[in-house]
Design a protein around this motif. Structure first.
Motif, short mmCIF file in Angstrom:
data_model
loop_
_atom_site.label_atom_id
_atom_site.label_comp_id
_atom_site.label_asym_id
_atom_site.label_seq_id
_atom_site.Cartn_x
_atom_site.Cartn_y
_atom_site.Cartn_z
N HIS A 112 0.78 -1.33 -0.17
CA HIS A 112 -0.11 0.16 0.19
C HIS A 112 0.97 1.54 -0.04
O HIS A 112 0.48 2.08 -1.22
N GLU A 117 0.77 3.47 -3.31
CA GLU A 117 0.54 4.82 -2.69
C GLU A 117 2.09 5.93 -3.96
O GLU A 117 1.81 7.12 -3.99
N ASN A 119 2.78 4.81 -7.00
CA ASN A 119 2.61 4.10 -8.36
C ASN A 119 3.62 3.84 -8.97
O ASN A 119 3.98 3.22 -10.12
N ARG A 149 -8.59 -4.81 -3.19
CA ARG A 149 -9.70 -3.68 -4.39
C ARG A 149 -9.84 -2.70 -3.44
O ARG A 149 -9.80 -1.36 -4.09
N GLY A 150 -9.57 -2.11 -2.24
CA GLY A 150 -9.58 -1.01 -1.62
C GLY A 150 -8.03 -0.47 -1.82
O GLY A 150 -8.51 0.94 -1.63
N VAL A 151 -7.22 -0.79 -2.63
CA VAL A 151 -5.96 0.32 -2.52
C VAL A 151 -6.15 0.89 -4.00
O VAL A 151 -6.23 0.10 -5.12
N PRO A 152 -6.45 2.04 -3.79
CA PRO A 152 -5.98 3.45 -5.17
C PRO A 152 -4.94 2.41 -5.80
O PRO A 152 -3.54 1.97 -6.09
N GLY A 153 -5.58 2.43 -7.00
CA GLY A 153 -4.51 2.33 -8.51
C GLY A 153 -3.53 1.05 -8.72
O GLY A 153 -3.09 1.35 -9.52
N THR A 155 -4.16 -2.79 -9.69
CA THR A 155 -4.56 -2.89 -11.24
C THR A 155 -5.07 -4.67 -10.27
O THR A 155 -3.48 -4.80 -9.84
N LYS A 248 -10.08 -5.96 -11.40
CA LYS A 248 -9.76 -4.13 -11.02
C LYS A 248 -9.07 -4.22 -12.38
O LYS A 248 -7.51 -4.13 -11.38
#
Length: 332
Positions: A112, A117, A119, A149-153, A155, A248
């Motif tokens: 995370h 964070e 990217n 699934r809750g981790v932004p960005g 895939t 995702k």
């Protein structure tokens, strides 16, 4: 043990690294490892990293082919993810392997904070997803999709078979940003070559159409769904199968279009807990779009699962071909 017992043949178990292939089913050996070796022959920026599990994630093939580009980090998954982030910052594309439970539970904060964070271009491929080992809750990653699934960005990819994995490896390498891929290792079934299929990141594919039931599935349950469709044909039940290898970002447009067709029962099938996986993602997408078909879910229970032989466990928890077919019959 008495003398009579000592003369009995010892039963062997393969609960830890059990094959999901049925007897006589076509398979390919180590599709992930071989695809990565092929990719690395074309791209000098590809490196392999593992936490003492290269042999059990098929990354040992990469280590043998490119020893100078392989990094064994020992039993230290948090260090593995942190080091992978550092390699990505230096311009490399690390393919990182471990077991899904170790990535999701033990190294989540490092994925995370260090990788997602910022990217960073790290590809995390994790074996033993869902119920693909009989070693019980310590090794059964039945909640990994819900966690990630809750981790932004980030895939998320859940391949069905060897064809899917071979297509996914170069696709996720070409994608800019972090990827979590569920990994099938060893002798992996070959299924999708019969359906004019090609993996495309972010795209769902209709493998077969049908008038009575639409099964939306990912991972090994796409393979099971195709088997169920064949089994239910004998009962004059026509089953469509929509494969969603990318969880995702989810291909909501294709799912909604398929679910809009009236008169079909929609069933989401996944090798994951009923909580937080493909089933809930599809249900939310349909609700937001105002599409409300008859809806059912085939998934693992929200529970700590038993240890044992995989065929027994798949039947017990409703994801065997026979149990899936029986469930769909009962819903019609």
């Amino acid at each position: 043990m008495n003398s009579l017992d000592s003369n009995r043949p010892k039963l062997k178990t393969s609960a830890m690294i059990a094959s999901i292939a049925a007897e006589g089913q076509r398979t390919r050996s180590a599709p992930f490892g071989n695809a990565l070796v092929e990719l690395a022959s074309q791209r000098a920026d590809i490196v392999g990293m593992s936490a003492d599990l290269a042999k059990y994630t098929d990354l040992h093939l990469f280590a043998q082919a490119y020893p100078e580009r392989f990094f064994q980090m020992g039993m230290a998954e948090q260090l593995l993810m942190g080091a992978a982030g550092g390699m990505a910052k230096e311009g490399f594309v690390p393919f990182v392997t471990t077991y899904a439970v170790f990535a999701a539970r033990r190294a989540y904060d490092f994925i995370h904070q260090v990788i997602a964070e910022e990217n960073l271009n790290v590809k995390i491929a994790c074996a033993l997803p869902g119920l693909t080992t009989g070693y019980g809750p310590s090794h059964q990653a039945t909640e990994d999709l819900a966690i990630f699934r809750g981790v932004p960005g980030l895939t998320i990819v859940d391949p069905c078979d060897a064809i899917d994995i071979e297509g996914a490896v170069p696709a996720i390498a070409a994608h800019r940003g972090p990827v979590y891929m569920r990994l099938l290792r060893g002798r992996v079934p070959v299924v999708l070559d019969e359906y004019d299929y090609r993996f495309e990141l972010g795209r769902a594919k209709m493998l077969r159409d049908g008038r009575d039931v639409l099964v939306i599935s990912s991972g090994i349950l796409t393979m099971r769904a195709l088997e169920v469709a064949d089994a239910l044909r004998a009962d004059s039940i026509d089953v469509a199968v929509l494969h969603c290898p990318t969880i995702k970002p989810l291909d909501e447009a294709t799912i909604i279009e398929a679910a809009r067709r009236s008169g079909r029962l929609v069933v989401v099938a996944e090798n994951h807990s009923t909580v937080g996986g493909l089933g809930e993602a599809v249900a939310c997408a349909l609700l937001r779009a105002g599409v409300a078909p008859a809806y059912r879910q085939i998934a693992l229970p929200d529970a700590f699962l038993d240890a044992g032989a995989l065929p027994t466990l798949h039947d017990r928890y409703g994801i065997s071909t026979e149990r899936m077919a029986a469930s769909i019959r009962s819903w019609l």
